[in-house]
Design a protein around this motif. Structure first.
Motif, PDB file in Angstrom:
ATOM      1  N   SER A 119       0.822  -1.218   0.000  1.00  0.00           N
ATOM      2  CA  SER A 119       0.000   0.000   0.000  1.00  0.00           C
ATOM      3  C   SER A 119       0.853   1.263   0.000  1.00  0.00           C
ATOM      4  O   SER A 119       0.430   2.311   0.466  1.00  0.00           O
TER       5      SER A 119
ATOM      6  N   GLU B 247       1.054   4.938 -11.531  1.00  0.00           N
ATOM      7  CA  GLU B 247       0.228   4.213 -12.503  1.00  0.00           C
ATOM      8  C   GLU B 247       0.992   3.850 -13.774  1.00  0.00           C
ATOM      9  O   GLU B 247       0.862   2.736 -14.287  1.00  0.00           O
TER      10      GLU B 247
ATOM     11  N   ARG C   4      -8.098  -1.857 -13.500  1.00  0.00           N
ATOM     12  CA  ARG C   4      -8.275  -0.642 -12.696  1.00  0.00           C
ATOM     13  C   ARG C   4      -6.963  -0.410 -11.945  1.00  0.00           C
ATOM     14  O   ARG C   4      -6.471  -1.326 -11.269  1.00  0.00           O
ATOM     15  N   TYR C   5      -6.403   0.785 -12.086  1.00  0.00           N
ATOM     16  CA  TYR C   5      -5.126   1.071 -11.418  1.00  0.00           C
ATOM     17  C   TYR C   5      -5.356   1.878 -10.149  1.00  0.00           C
ATOM     18  O   TYR C   5      -6.073   2.882 -10.183  1.00  0.00           O
ATOM     19  N   GLN C   6      -4.771   1.419  -9.062  1.00  0.00           N
ATOM     20  CA  GLN C   6      -4.810   2.180  -7.812  1.00  0.00           C
ATOM     21  C   GLN C   6      -3.379   2.435  -7.383  1.00  0.00           C
ATOM     22  O   GLN C   6      -2.647   1.488  -7.105  1.00  0.00           O
ATOM     23  N   GLU C   7      -2.995   3.701  -7.351  1.00  0.00           N
ATOM     24  CA  GLU C   7      -1.587   4.016  -7.072  1.00  0.00           C
ATOM     25  C   GLU C   7      -1.134   3.562  -5.695  1.00  0.00           C
ATOM     26  O   GLU C   7       0.038   3.307  -5.484  1.00  0.00           O
TER      27      GLU C   7
ATOM     28  N   SER D 122      -4.296  -4.549  -6.783  1.00  0.00           N
ATOM     29  CA  SER D 122      -5.497  -4.332  -7.584  1.00  0.00           C
ATOM     30  C   SER D 122      -5.250  -4.554  -9.078  1.00  0.00           C
ATOM     31  O   SER D 122      -5.902  -5.379  -9.712  1.00  0.00           O
TER      32      SER D 122
END
Ligand code: ZN
Length: 498
Positions: A197, A202, A247-250, A255
């Motif tokens: 996390s 991205e 779907r990209y989550q920085e 994900s």
């Protein structure tokens, strides 16, 4: 074989072509369409759904099905007629007006759901949900069922599935999952997953996703990858045009990483269907459960294995050197396999994932047995999460609004996710027996032996066998949760160092 057979197949192919156009409209709506286009798209989708339905249920189709005769030993023709009859029988019980109304409503409901989720306002979506439940209830009643309406809905996605049978398998799975979870939660050395996390730009995640997709064999000459709010895989022209989204989550690497491998698994199945049978009923996937087995197999049994990262971890270090400089391969492997009850299904670990599905299965079943109202859904969801998964959502956006399915009227769909996990484990166990050095090849970034095994045992058959028959044929055993429980128990013993 009669002349009716060829005419029937051409008719089914045309219906398939129209469906491809409809999928293209859906793909566009989820990827590039401006939001302003939603009303026009709803009309277009409804019109197409109506045309497809009219063509399918026309007297001509009935006449062809009545006239057609095929030789018992011609499995292609036998399968084609069996499946054409199946879709005709289902469709002919539903009036075209109802089909159009569902398509139109769900197109608008998808938009309302997106808005409701982003604002965390269930009330924006509930009127649509009430409408969709009522529409689908009518569908179930028209199609008919032996014991409960939910069976008629599941049958669309997993032909022949029965809620009572799933209930038994799910109960055993739940019990074994809870026992495993207790052991995990008592473990003194849990992995540190905070490393996943951190910030992962991205642009670099996109590079990684492309590498993963290429590594497992997603053919970009017959496919493409884009971005959407809810990742999916769709096929526009049989194995010739298969599209995935990510779907990209920085601030959450798994994900996109596992999302890409997941959708690639779906895409590899579609690209592996018999090309010579494109557009024929036999040229399609068996069921959504079998489809999901392919995605979960690549996402989890391959993508979360030590062997896979033995090769790919250097790629990750090269792309994110500042973030992962002090994270060892072992730390990373343990982090991506950490088991921890959480709120969001698509981000759940392999062990608790099925608990999310079991909850949805129970809620949907209750909705269609009139034991739960849409108004009470948020509280039932939150209570169910607390009891089943062990965590309680604070917002509906992280609760009953998290998934797109209900806005599409897709009730009876969720169970196919857990079926997919169970099928995947059972298939993979067999693949490892048949290909003893499978993990050595994976560690060398050579995914051809596994893909070849899947092509031979599953993909090339298209829809020749029903799901239950295919599992029995490939693994020698009927579906159960045994392989899955063995797999996750072994994985946890490694990750938690028992
Ligand atoms: Zn999937």
């Amino acid at each position: 074989m009669t002349g009716s057979y060829q005419t029937l197949i051409e008719r089914m192919k045309d219906i398939g072509r129209l469906s491809g156009v409809s999928q293209l409209l859906d793909w566009d709506q989820e990827t590039y369409m401006p939001r302003g286009g939603v009303a026009a798209r709803a009309e277009q989708s409804a019109l197409l759904a109506g045309l497809i339905h009219e063509r399918l249920v026309a007297d001509e189709t009935r006449r062809l099905l009545d006239d057609v005769t095929v030789h018992d030993d011609d499995f292609v023709a036998v399968t084609n007629v069996r499946e054409a009859r199946r879709v005709y029988e289902r469709a002919s019980r539903i009036p075209t007006e109802l089909v159009k109304e569902i398509a139109h409503t769900s197109s608008l409901a998808k938009d309302a759901w997106g808005e409701a989720r982003s604002r965390d306002e269930f009330a924006r979506f509930s009127p649509w949900l009430i409408k969709l439940v009522a529409l689908k209830r009518r569908v179930a009643d028209l199609i008919g069922y032996e014991t409960e309406p939910y069976d008629a809905l599941m049958d669309e996605f997993e032909p022949g599935a029965k809620a009572a049978v799933l209930e038994t398998i799910f109960a055993e799975l739940r019990e074994k999952t809870v026992a495993l979870l207790q052991r995990i939660q008592a473990s003194p050395r849990p992995p540190d997953d905070t490393i996943l996390s951190q910030t992962f730009p991205e642009e670099r995640q996109r590079v990684l996703s492309s590498r993963m997709a290429e590594a497992v064999g997603f053919d970009l000459a017959r496919g493409r990858a884009d971005v959407s709010a809810h990742p999916f895989c769709t096929t526009i022209g049989g194995p010739l045009d298969v599209r995935i989204t990510t779907r990209y989550q920085e601030r959450f690497l798994p994900s996109a990483l596992f999302g890409t491998l997941h959708e690639c698994g779906h895409a590899l199945y579609e690209q592996g269907l018999p090309e010579g049978r494109r557009g024929e009923p036999i040229g399609e996937a068996v069921s959504l459960g079998i489809h999901e087995s392919q995605s979960r197999l690549w996402e989890n049994l391959v993508g979360r294995s030590r062997a896979f990262w033995k090769f790919h971890y250097s790629s990750l270090l090269e792309l994110f050197p500042d973030t992962l400089y002090n994270v060892s391969l072992d730390d990373f492997y343990r982090a991506i396999n950490k088991v921890k009850p959480s709120l969001i299904r698509v981000e759940a670990d392999e062990v608790t994932y099925n608990l999310h599905i079991i909850l949805r299965f129970e809620l949907e079943r209750a909705l269609f047995r009139d034991r739960l109202s849409v108004e009470d859904l948020p509280s039932a969801w939150n209570e169910g999460m607390t009891q089943t998964v062990g965590v309680t959502p604070k917002r509906d956006a992280d609760g009953c609004l998290q998934d797109i399915h209900w806005s599409m009227g897709a009730f009876g769909y969720f169970p196919t996710y857990t079926l997919g996990n169970l099928y995947a484990a059972q298939f993979f166990e067999r693949a490892r027996e048949d290909v003893p050095d499978l993990f050595d090849a994976i560690a060398d970034n050579d995914h051809r032996p596994l893909l070849q095994w899947l092509r031979e045992n599953i993909h090339q058959h298209g829809r020749r066998f029903r799901a239950g028959e295919l599992v029995l044929r490939v693994t020698g055993r009927p579906l159960s949760c045994d392989s899955f429980v063995r797999y996750v128990t072994g994985k946890c013993a490694d990750v938690y160092r028992w």
